[in-house]
Design an enzyme around this catalytic site. Structure first.
Site, PDB file in Angstrom:
ATOM      1  N   LYS A  79       0.851  -1.199   0.000  1.00 37.03           N
ATOM      2  CA  LYS A  79       0.000   0.000   0.000  1.00 37.03           C
ATOM      3  C   LYS A  79       0.882   1.243   0.000  1.00 37.03           C
ATOM      4  O   LYS A  79       1.882   1.303   0.719  1.00 37.03           O
ATOM      5  CB  LYS A  79      -0.920  -0.031   1.227  1.00 37.03           C
ATOM      6  CG  LYS A  79      -1.977   1.084   1.234  1.00 37.03           C
ATOM      7  CD  LYS A  79      -2.894   0.970   2.459  1.00 37.03           C
ATOM      8  CE  LYS A  79      -3.940   2.063   2.486  1.00 37.03           C
ATOM      9  NZ  LYS A  79      -4.807   1.997   3.700  1.00 37.03           N
ATOM     10  N   SER A 154      -9.781   2.498   2.854  1.00 40.18           N
ATOM     11  CA  SER A 154      -8.928   3.216   1.929  1.00 40.18           C
ATOM     12  C   SER A 154      -8.007   2.289   1.129  1.00 40.18           C
ATOM     13  O   SER A 154      -7.474   2.685   0.105  1.00 40.18           O
ATOM     14  CB  SER A 154      -8.060   4.227   2.681  1.00 40.18           C
ATOM     15  OG  SER A 154      -7.172   3.550   3.570  1.00 40.18           O
ATOM     16  N   SER A 178      -9.737   0.117   7.035  1.00 39.38           N
ATOM     17  CA  SER A 178      -9.211   0.135   5.655  1.00 39.38           C
ATOM     18  C   SER A 178      -8.561  -1.148   5.187  1.00 39.38           C
ATOM     19  O   SER A 178      -8.237  -1.275   4.008  1.00 39.38           O
ATOM     20  CB  SER A 178      -8.220   1.274   5.486  1.00 39.38           C
ATOM     21  OG  SER A 178      -8.908   2.484   5.462  1.00 39.38           O
TER      22      SER A 178
HETATM   23  N1  GLN Z   1     -12.943   4.597   6.060  1.00 39.81           N
HETATM   24  C1  GLN Z   1     -12.256   5.077   7.224  1.00 39.81           C
HETATM   25  C2  GLN Z   1     -11.919   6.535   7.057  1.00 39.81           C
HETATM   26  O1  GLN Z   1     -12.262   7.082   6.074  1.00 39.81           O
HETATM   27  C3  GLN Z   1     -11.100   4.216   7.491  1.00 39.81           C
HETATM   28  C4  GLN Z   1      -9.786   4.736   7.056  1.00 39.81           C
HETATM   29  C5  GLN Z   1      -8.653   3.828   7.360  1.00 39.81           C
HETATM   30  O2  GLN Z   1      -8.786   2.790   8.015  1.00 39.81           O
HETATM   31  N2  GLN Z   1      -7.494   4.244   6.949  1.00 39.81           N
HETATM   32  O3  GLN Z   1     -11.348   7.142   7.892  1.00 39.81           O
END
Ligand code: GLN
Length: 507
Positions: A79, A154, A178
């Site tokens: 990532k 994400s 994420s």
């Molecule tokens: N969807 C969550 C957010 O927008 C999770 C983000 C993450 O785990 N990096 O913050």
């Protein structure tokens, strides 16, 4: 060997160790696959141009009789939130376009030392803010099950890369879901380790009290193998636990063959509303619970009355921490610099750079976080959110007094369409209702595929949560359920994914 990209990491590692295939062949097969399908999927922001050299080096060392780690020679996707010395690290943001790090993130360094072959950097929502990967500054990733749908976020790039057989393994990061939510939406496996269990050194920080790095794979065993490589104490991360961890691969193996489900107490949260969950998600969840019960587990209703406030607390705590973490993107130290006019002051340059370099969601959260932390509002917003966080931690403590693991659906719906929620932040945030509590409490979580939703044929995941430091329990339970489900399906769920033919005509 016919198609090396279809093998699990464990099976590929086995074939490599036996000398049946070379790492060069395995790496080339994945690079070819990327070349064939990534124009449609867009899982990668950057593909390594020296993966084959790294693979050749592993092959040479193996031929010379060197003792190599269990995953040596297996390709890995990374990532883009994790910094790398040999490839750009952008965290999905324009402000870091082309940025080259002078050091490797610890998890990357450990992966290299274990002989894994980095294939490239995967797409993500900008600075890991989002649940669909549509907030990437470099365009969205598409879900391999249906290219018109999102892969989650994400870490949609890592999940899609693994689901599209572009990589057998990937690294992700999970601040509010994420790793686990994209796993749910793509029929893959994702693990958020216990807070402090895996180093975040070199993970571009989103919210430091919540961030964790973890594995994204197609099987529970593969996740355990990768977790074994990246986990454990790192003196460069001040939050890193000094625990000596058991082998998570061993835990997965024992779960798959043993009878861990006999007498296992599985908690189901009474307050998680059935409404808000897509019918096929609830059905798949109930079917998994029935399967667990039929194999000796006991399903116990537990009360976690504060879980439902998790999203509200998270979306104050996260922007507060993010607004502070992102202050370092000031045009001086990293990445982009915009000089608006000849007489620009340093403030003019910072403002113009941040205006041009950050996307809308990032700006939204910086404004929200700065507001929540400002004098006069701090107690009402940030202070209250921290109190809710404590109450959620207490809910977990109480629940784990009576159950061994907690089970929830990994997300409320299956993959939604690209564009459907991108302009509606609240709808996007509500995706994380079941994943966020684990980050707020620091407990580990795993998402494994539980089936397909009847109404749309798209994958659904089940999440297990365990007490802090009990990650191995998740691998045992996850592998046990995975084995039962795959028996019933006659193989992995991803074998039932449609071939990638929607746009590019590639299968
Ligand atoms: N969807 C969550 C957010 O927008 C999770 C983000 C993450 O785990 N990096 O913050």
């Amino acid at each position: 060997m016919s198609d090396l990209t279809r093998l699990s990491a464990a099976a590929l590692a086995d074939a490599l160790a036996k000398g049946e295939v070379s790492s060069v062949d395995a790496t080339r097969a994945h690079l070819d696959r990327i070349a064939a399908v990534d124009g449609d999927v867009h899982a990668f922001l950057h593909v390594s141009d020296h993966a084959l050299d790294v693979a050749a080096d592993i092959d040479r060392r193996r031929a010379a009789g060197e003792e190599l780690g269990p995953l040596a020679g297996v390709p890995l996707a990374i990532k883009d939130v994790l910094v790398t010395t040999d490839m750009p690290s952008t965290s999905g943001s324009r402000i870091l376009e082309g940025y080259m790090s002078p050091f490797d993130a610890t998890v990357v360094a450990r992966s290299r030392a274990a002989g894994l072959v980095p294939l490239g950097k995967t797409n993500m929502d900008e600075f890991a803010m989002g649940s669909s990967t549509e907030h990437s500054a470099y365009g969205p990733t598409h879900n391999p099950w249906d290219l018109e749908r999102v892969p989650g976020g994400s870490g949609g790039g890592s999940a899609a890369a693994v689901a599209a057989f572009e990589a057998p393994l990937a690294l992700g990061s999970d601040t509010g879901g994420s790793i686990r939510q994209p796993a749910h939406l793509t029929g893959t496996v994702g693990v958020k380790p216990t807070y402090g269990g895996v180093s975040r050194y070199g993970a571009i920080a989103l919210a430091s009290s919540l961030d964790q790095v973890g594995p994204v794979t197609r099987s529970v065993l593969d996740a355990g193998l990768l977790h074994d490589v990246i986990g454990g104490h790192d003196h460069r991360d001040s939050t890193s636990l000094t625990d000596v961890w058991p082998s998570f691969a061993e835990a997965a193996r024992s779960g798959a063959r043993g009878d861990v489900l006999k007498g296992l107490r599985v908690g189901v949260v009474r307050e998680l509303p059935d409404s808000g969950f897509q019918a096929g998600v609830s059905e798949s969840f109930r079917a998994s619970l029935a399967l667990l019960e039929a194999n000796g587990a006991e399903i116990v209703e537990i009360s976690a009355p504060h879980f439902e406030y998790g999203v509200a607390a998270y979306y104050l705590i996260l922007p507060a921490e993010a607004s502070s973490n992102l202050a370092k993107f000031d045009s001086v130290r990293f990445g982009m610099r915009v000089t608006p006019h000849a007489n620009s002051t340093v403030e003019d340059v910072m403002a113009a750079t941040r205006e041009a370099g950050f996307g809308d969601e990032v700006k939204r959260r910086i404004i929200l976080g700065t507001y929540a932390l400002s004098a006069g509002y701090y107690d009402a917003y940030y202070g209250s959110a921290q109190k809710v966080r404590t109450l959620i931690q207490r809910d977990f403590d109480a629940a784990f007094g009576t159950v061994d693991v907690i089970a929830t659906p990994s997300a409320p719906t299956t993959a939604f369409r690209l564009g459907e929620r991108v302009d509606d932040p609240l709808q996007m945030y509500l995706n994380d209702v079941t994943t966020i509590p684990a980050n707020l409490a620091g407990v580990p979580g795993i998402s494994i595929p539980s089936g397909l939703a009847e109404e749309d044929g798209l994958p659904v995941g089940i999440q297990f949560l365990a007490p802090v430091r009990e990650d191995a329990r998740l691998y045992r339970v996850g592998a046990a359920l995975e084995a039962l489900l795959e028996d019933a399906w006659g193989g992995p769920l991803l074998d039932r994914a449609p071939a990638l033919t929607t746009r590019g005509g590639v299968s």
